[in-house]
Design an enzyme around this catalytic site. Sequence first.
Site, PDB file in Angstrom:
ATOM      1  N   HIS A 274      28.484  76.262  78.163  1.00 27.26           N
ATOM      2  CA  HIS A 274      28.758  77.690  78.018  1.00 27.26           C
ATOM      3  C   HIS A 274      28.134  78.252  76.743  1.00 27.26           C
ATOM      4  CE1 HIS A 274      31.124  77.857  81.536  1.00 27.26           C
ATOM      5  NE2 HIS A 274      32.241  77.350  81.039  1.00 27.26           N
TER       6      HIS A 274
ATOM      7  N   CYS B 149      37.833  64.788  74.848  1.00 25.11           N
ATOM      8  CA  CYS B 149      38.075  66.115  75.437  1.00 25.11           C
ATOM      9  C   CYS B 149      38.403  66.017  76.915  1.00 25.11           C
ATOM     10  CB  CYS B 149      36.870  67.022  75.236  1.00 25.11           C
ATOM     11  SG  CYS B 149      37.073  68.646  76.017  1.00 25.11           S
TER      12      CYS B 149
END
Length: 206
Positions: A15, A134
């Site tokens: 992103h 993550c």
Amino acid sequence: LVRVAAVGLCHSDLHIIDGSFPTAFPVVPGHEVAGVVEQVGPDVRAVKPGDHVIVCLTFHCGHCEHCNSGHSNRCQTPEAARTAEETPRLCRGDETIDQFMKIGGFAEQVLVHESGCVAIRRDIPFDKACLIGCGVTTGVGAAVPPTIRASNGVARSPTPTRYTVTGTRSARALPCAFPLPANEGAPGMSRIAASSIQTVVWRAFI
């Protein structure tokens, strides 16, 4: 200071690359990191040089109300970040370079707060360990605590979703099928059980 041995490519990093995630520039993306501690500051107690570590994206102070109540993910302390008066962790000349998630893992080394370093066994492959930083913790952490509970030996989810959810052995429960909410637009959920009953997995079919 951690020497990066492996780093995952998270969709959050993509992103940034495609411009859909607002962030300060210039920036070094990357936050799923595993590596070896090379140096530590005089106040560091959690890790030592030579330790194999996973670098986690949730930094915390360890002594605030949230940390003391077992919710370190809510810690908002600035202690893990540099103040305006301190030298930035990463810079180019006089220009500060942002570390995405205070990590900036797409580099040979990362300089991070000790609360974000978790020592691991030396036999764990770095390319697998980095994903825990993550992907694993975000997926399981977001889904397991609020949705899985054991009742009469059965794992139940009050709000199942279309994503795969893995529950651990600590749930001490057998899997069962769940109907999906109407707005999920799926016919139902399959029942999948590990032969050892060490994990409970259910998946929604879209």
